[in-house]
Design a protein around this motif. Structure first.
Motif, short mmCIF file in Angstrom:
data_model
loop_
_atom_site.label_atom_id
_atom_site.label_comp_id
_atom_site.label_asym_id
_atom_site.label_seq_id
_atom_site.Cartn_x
_atom_site.Cartn_y
_atom_site.Cartn_z
N ASN A 178 44.46 43.19 21.02
CA ASN A 178 43.31 42.43 21.53
C ASN A 178 43.63 41.67 22.87
N ILE A 179 43.18 42.11 24.10
CA ILE A 179 43.53 41.49 25.44
C ILE A 179 42.28 40.98 26.03
N SER A 180 41.22 40.43 24.83
CA SER A 180 40.16 39.84 25.41
C SER A 180 40.43 38.50 26.53
N LEU A 181 39.43 38.39 27.43
CA LEU A 181 39.59 37.46 28.30
C LEU A 181 38.57 36.37 28.16
N VAL A 182 39.15 35.19 28.77
CA VAL A 182 38.10 34.17 28.97
C VAL A 182 38.01 33.72 30.55
N ILE A 183 36.81 33.42 30.79
CA ILE A 183 36.69 33.01 32.15
C ILE A 183 36.07 31.66 32.17
N ASN A 184 36.75 30.73 32.40
CA ASN A 184 36.47 29.23 32.70
C ASN A 184 35.71 28.78 33.84
N ALA A 185 35.06 27.89 33.67
CA ALA A 185 34.11 27.40 34.63
C ALA A 185 33.29 28.45 35.34
N THR A 186 32.40 29.07 34.47
CA THR A 186 31.78 30.49 34.89
C THR A 186 30.91 30.12 36.11
N GLN A 187 30.79 31.08 36.67
CA GLN A 187 29.86 30.81 38.02
C GLN A 187 28.94 32.09 38.13
N GLU A 188 27.79 31.65 38.66
CA GLU A 188 26.89 32.95 38.75
C GLU A 188 27.63 34.27 39.61
N ARG A 189 28.29 33.83 40.52
CA ARG A 189 29.02 34.99 41.29
C ARG A 189 29.99 35.73 40.34
N ASP A 190 30.18 35.11 39.10
CA ASP A 190 31.29 36.07 38.28
C ASP A 190 30.31 36.95 37.57
N SER A 191 29.08 37.13 37.99
CA SER A 191 28.17 38.60 37.34
C SER A 191 28.68 39.76 37.97
N GLY A 192 28.64 40.70 37.34
CA GLY A 192 29.10 41.86 37.72
C GLY A 192 29.74 42.74 36.60
N ARG A 193 30.41 43.90 37.24
CA ARG A 193 30.96 44.86 36.21
C ARG A 193 32.43 44.56 35.95
N TYR A 194 32.76 44.64 34.79
CA TYR A 194 34.32 44.43 34.76
C TYR A 194 34.81 45.65 33.80
N MET A 195 36.22 45.93 34.52
CA MET A 195 36.71 47.30 34.09
C MET A 195 38.09 46.97 33.26
N CYS A 196 38.34 47.63 32.27
CA CYS A 196 39.58 47.61 31.42
C CYS A 196 40.00 48.97 31.21
N THR A 197 41.45 49.11 31.78
CA THR A 197 42.05 50.30 31.66
C THR A 197 43.20 50.01 30.71
N VAL A 198 43.41 50.92 29.88
CA VAL A 198 44.58 51.07 28.78
C VAL A 198 45.38 52.39 29.05
N ASN A 199 46.61 52.21 29.31
CA ASN A 199 47.37 53.31 29.52
C ASN A 199 48.44 53.40 28.40
N VAL A 200 48.62 54.50 27.68
CA VAL A 200 49.57 54.56 26.51
C VAL A 200 50.36 55.73 27.22
N ALA A 201 51.91 55.19 27.23
CA ALA A 201 52.81 55.78 27.82
C ALA A 201 53.16 57.36 26.97
N ASP A 202 53.26 58.48 27.89
CA ASP A 202 53.33 59.83 27.17
C ASP A 202 52.04 60.19 26.68
N ASN A 203 50.93 59.92 27.04
CA ASN A 203 49.83 60.13 26.25
C ASN A 203 48.81 60.78 27.47
N VAL A 204 48.82 62.05 27.78
CA VAL A 204 48.11 62.75 28.74
C VAL A 204 46.72 63.19 28.37
N THR A 205 46.53 63.30 26.96
CA THR A 205 45.36 63.68 26.62
C THR A 205 44.15 62.63 26.57
N SER A 206 44.32 61.34 26.82
CA SER A 206 43.33 60.37 26.69
C SER A 206 42.69 59.83 28.06
N THR A 207 43.08 60.96 29.15
CA THR A 207 42.59 60.61 30.33
C THR A 207 40.95 60.42 30.44
#
Length: 165
Positions: free
Chosen positions: A33-62
């Motif tokens: 679980n690599i959930s993030l915490v954003i401290n002192a949240t500001q209005e400009r923190d609004s937006g889209r957040y992207m998380c990418t998980v790469n598994v070594a030697d796994n070409v089928t999960s692209t």
């Protein structure tokens, strides 16, 4: 804006530099679980957040290894400004206005007279979206303290105007 967060050996890479000192992991064990915490949240923190998980030697999960979430940071209304428009003479018409420069979602407005007696207002005299209250055919009995409350689901703020007829 798109915020790109990348986990590299215990370090978060944040491409938007103003966010970097306020970001951390929710759990110290980063294996599942690599959930993030954003401290002192500001209005400009609004937006889209992207998380990418790469598994070594796994070409089928692209294409299946990317998660995107939209974040909307809510903001309570700023202190509104109350104004009186028109000449408050007996028999005249005036408009009271109330506007708040900040608020997410946009605030709604509620006018009421608090002194000398409580009085609430309804459409069409009051426009809750625009923050206006139209008072017609003024009489001396309509004089008093009028209070506007700007409100959204995360807070409220008030201003007032004295109507002297």
């Amino acid at each position: 804006p798109v915020q790109i967060l990348t986990y590299l050996g215990g370090v978060v890479k944040v491409e938007e530099t103003e966010l970097k000192p306020r970001v951390g992991f929710l759990y110290p064990d980063l294996t599942h679980n690599i959930s993030l915490v954003i401290n002192a949240t500001q209005e400009r923190d609004s937006g889209r957040y992207m998380c990418t998980v790469n598994v070594a030697d796994n070409v089928t999960s692209t294409g299946k290894n990317v998660g995107v979430i939209s974040l909307t940071v809510l903001v309570p209304p700023a202190a509104p400004a109350c104004q009186l428009h028109g000449d408050p003479a007996v028999g005249a018409n005036v408009t009271l206005s109330c506007t708040s420069k900040k608020g997410k979602p946009s605030p709604t407005y509620q006018w009421q007279r608090t002194a000398p007696t409580l009085q609430v207002f309804f459409p069409p005299a009051q426009d809750r979206g625009r923050g206006t209250l139209k008072l017609t055919n003024l009489s001396r009995e309509m004089a008093g303290l009028y209070v506007c409350t700007a409100e959204n689901r995360v807070g409220s703020a008030e201003c007032s105007v004295v109507l002297e007829v």
